[in-house]
Design an enzyme around this catalytic site. Structure first.
Site, PDB file in Angstrom:
ATOM      1  N   ARG A 177     -20.052 -14.048  15.713  1.00  0.00           N
ATOM      2  CA  ARG A 177     -19.957 -14.304  14.269  1.00  0.00           C
ATOM      3  C   ARG A 177     -20.500 -13.086  13.548  1.00  0.00           C
ATOM      4  O   ARG A 177     -21.617 -12.640  13.847  1.00  0.00           O
ATOM      5  CB  ARG A 177     -20.761 -15.536  13.852  1.00  0.00           C
ATOM      6  CG  ARG A 177     -21.015 -15.555  12.333  1.00  0.00           C
ATOM      7  CD  ARG A 177     -21.641 -16.810  11.812  1.00  0.00           C
ATOM      8  NE  ARG A 177     -20.698 -17.921  11.848  1.00  0.00           N
ATOM      9  CZ  ARG A 177     -20.855 -19.046  11.153  1.00  0.00           C
ATOM     10  NH1 ARG A 177     -21.904 -19.205  10.371  1.00  0.00           N
ATOM     11  NH2 ARG A 177     -19.971 -19.998  11.247  1.00  0.00           N
ATOM     12  N   GLN A 182     -13.151 -23.347  13.047  1.00  0.00           N
ATOM     13  CA  GLN A 182     -13.274 -24.323  11.950  1.00  0.00           C
ATOM     14  C   GLN A 182     -11.931 -25.038  11.728  1.00  0.00           C
ATOM     15  O   GLN A 182     -11.881 -26.247  11.506  1.00  0.00           O
ATOM     16  CB  GLN A 182     -13.710 -23.601  10.665  1.00  0.00           C
ATOM     17  CG  GLN A 182     -13.798 -24.492   9.438  1.00  0.00           C
ATOM     18  CD  GLN A 182     -14.959 -25.462   9.484  1.00  0.00           C
ATOM     19  OE1 GLN A 182     -16.074 -25.091   9.755  1.00  0.00           O
ATOM     20  NE2 GLN A 182     -14.693 -26.746   9.217  1.00  0.00           N
ATOM     21  N   ASP A 217     -14.450 -24.617  -0.396  1.00  0.00           N
ATOM     22  CA  ASP A 217     -15.474 -23.843   0.305  1.00  0.00           C
ATOM     23  C   ASP A 217     -16.400 -23.286  -0.772  1.00  0.00           C
ATOM     24  O   ASP A 217     -16.040 -23.264  -1.965  1.00  0.00           O
ATOM     25  CB  ASP A 217     -14.774 -22.703   1.084  1.00  0.00           C
ATOM     26  CG  ASP A 217     -15.734 -21.834   1.891  1.00  0.00           C
ATOM     27  OD1 ASP A 217     -16.883 -22.258   2.130  1.00  0.00           O
ATOM     28  OD2 ASP A 217     -15.319 -20.723   2.293  1.00  0.00           O
ATOM     29  N   ARG A 276     -16.460 -29.992  14.935  1.00  0.00           N
ATOM     30  CA  ARG A 276     -16.653 -28.588  15.322  1.00  0.00           C
ATOM     31  C   ARG A 276     -17.038 -28.512  16.797  1.00  0.00           C
ATOM     32  O   ARG A 276     -16.593 -27.628  17.513  1.00  0.00           O
ATOM     33  CB  ARG A 276     -17.775 -27.945  14.481  1.00  0.00           C
ATOM     34  CG  ARG A 276     -17.539 -27.838  12.990  1.00  0.00           C
ATOM     35  CD  ARG A 276     -16.365 -26.942  12.652  1.00  0.00           C
ATOM     36  NE  ARG A 276     -16.402 -25.664  13.334  1.00  0.00           N
ATOM     37  CZ  ARG A 276     -17.212 -24.640  13.035  1.00  0.00           C
ATOM     38  NH1 ARG A 276     -18.045 -24.724  12.026  1.00  0.00           N
ATOM     39  NH2 ARG A 276     -17.176 -23.510  13.728  1.00  0.00           N
TER      40      ARG A 276
HETATM   41  N1  NVA Z   1     -16.529 -18.762   3.404  1.00  0.00           N
HETATM   42  C1  NVA Z   1     -17.774 -19.189   4.008  1.00  0.00           C
HETATM   43  C2  NVA Z   1     -17.514 -20.102   5.163  1.00  0.00           C
HETATM   44  C3  NVA Z   1     -18.745 -20.693   5.784  1.00  0.00           C
HETATM   45  C4  NVA Z   1     -18.440 -21.574   6.952  1.00  0.00           C
HETATM   46  C5  NVA Z   1     -18.566 -17.959   4.444  1.00  0.00           C
HETATM   47  O1  NVA Z   1     -17.980 -17.045   5.034  1.00  0.00           O
HETATM   48  O2  NVA Z   1     -19.772 -17.907   4.161  1.00  0.00           O
HETATM   49  N1   CP Z   2     -18.776 -24.402   8.812  1.00  0.00           N
HETATM   50  C1   CP Z   2     -19.578 -23.524   9.436  1.00  0.00           C
HETATM   51  O1   CP Z   2     -19.131 -22.564  10.082  1.00  0.00           O
HETATM   52  O2   CP Z   2     -20.890 -23.800   9.320  1.00  0.00           O
HETATM   53  P1   CP Z   2     -22.102 -22.879   9.798  1.00  0.00           P
HETATM   54  O3   CP Z   2     -22.091 -21.655   8.899  1.00  0.00           O
HETATM   55  O4   CP Z   2     -23.320 -23.722   9.627  1.00  0.00           O
HETATM   56  O5   CP Z   2     -21.851 -22.487  11.227  1.00  0.00           O
END
Ligand code: NVA
Ligand code: CP
Length: 328
Positions: free
Chosen positions: A106, A136, A229, A315
């Site tokens: 990530r 997701q 979101d 998830r």
């Molecule tokens: N668009 C958000 C999604 C979080 C799961 C982000 O990238 O912070």
């Molecule tokens: N939806 C999602 O990816 O949540 P987190 O940022 O908590 O992993």
């Protein structure tokens, strides 16, 4: 479906059948988990979890899924590793691939997870980049299938900034699986043109339609799912809040909008969400701009039409399916 040894970087790399296969496998593994039937399909294997951004769901989903599959896992957080500071992604990939059977990443640009995959001899999974959040989408699709009993022909409406990971990934997922996708955003906040063109070509084969609209009350007509979101994503500077709030205010998912959509329509959100002022950022931003909630109001978030916690649980089941399909 034969995904053994494959990476999972964006849904664009998978066929419709492969994505459906992963959702089927997730449903099967979910049932096993609920019934207490062991499914240690990856006994003795190990996974490295690289998180250059914070996480609750994705991290926990990977750790629990790995444990249920009989695997070990190592969490490498935003601080405390050599990654990017003293060691390149290419070197990190080769180091970790020598010790682990899979790597989750990530972080920021999609090109980073692609570089990691290029240099890794073990499968690499995208746990969120600025551009895509494919695990997701699997959870979202499993949830929609559980609610409506099907995916094809469902109308999914994404409200907000559709340029970022969620807007883009939902468009790809809908195109691949035959759901109609509408992005409802201010002009200039739709997914990029090249990706839209690619998705329209895929959609032509699956029977999906992709449309863009800037008027929320026009967009909600026929919507089965309203998805939103947060308005400012991880990695974006704090300064963007001011312009984002002004731009996105009309796109808040509230009771009036849900009512205009009709009784069939449900609410989904990848989470985390600023649906009240009980979080540090929610409180700070809400107070500053005179709002009691940001992208979704608390009454919608807490309503019977909101499936966000089922979605969050999914998830784990869907991430487990990705690991199992690529490693066992
Ligand atoms: N668009 C958000 C999604 C979080 C799961 C982000 O990238 O912070
Ligand atoms: N939806 C999602 O990816 O949540 P987190 O940022 O908590 O992993």
């Amino acid at each position: 479906m034969d995904l053994k040894g494959k990476d999972f970087l964006t849904l664009l790399d998978l066929s419709t059948e492969e994505i459906e296969g992963l959702i089927d496998l997730a449903a099967e593994l979910k049932e096993k988990k609920k019934k207490g039937i062991p499914h240690r399909l990856c006994e003795g294997k190990n996974i490295a979890l690289i998180f250059e951004k914070t996480s609750t769901r994705t991290r926990c989903a990977f750790e629990v899924a790995a444990s249920d599959l009989g695997m070990g896992s190592t969490y490498l957080g935003p601080t405390g590793t050599q990654i990017g500071i003293k060691e390149t992604i290419a070197d990190t990939a080769r180091v970790l691939a020598g010790m682990y059977d899979a790597i989750e990443y990530r972080g920021y640009g999609q090109e980073i997870v692609e570089e990691l995959a290029k240099y890794s001899k073990v499968p690499v999974y995208n746990g969120l980049t600025n551009e895509y959040h494919p695990t997701q989408i699997l959870a979202d699709m499993l949830t929609i299938r559980e609610i409506f009993g099907k995916l094809k022909g469902i109308h999914l409406l994404y409200m907000g900034d559709a340029r970022y990971n969620m807007g883009r990934s939902l468009m790809v997922g809908c195109a691949k699986l035959g759901l109609h996708f509408t992005a409802c955003s201010p002009k200039g906040y739709f997914p990029p043109e090249d990706l839209t063109e690619t998705c329209r070509k895929i959609a032509a084969e699956t029977g999906a339609e992709i449309t863009f609209e800037s008027d929320p009350y026009k967009a909600v007509k026929n919507a089965d799912v309203i998805y939103t979101d947060i308005w400012v994503s991880m990695g974006e500077p704090e300064e963007v809040w001011a312009e984002r709030i002004e731009l996105m205010r009309p796109y808040q998912v509230n009771k009036e909008l849900m009512e205009a959509a009709g009784d069939q329509c449900v609410f989904l959100h990848c989470l985390p969400s600023y649906h009240d002022l009980k979080t540090e950022i929610g409180r700070k931003v809400g107070k500053k701009y005179g709002m009691t909630a940001l992208e979704v109001t608390d009454d919608v978030f807490e309503s019977e039409r909101s499936y966000v916690f089922q979605e969050a649980e999914n998830r784990m089941h869907t991430i487990k399916a990705v690991i199992a399909a690529t490693l066992s």
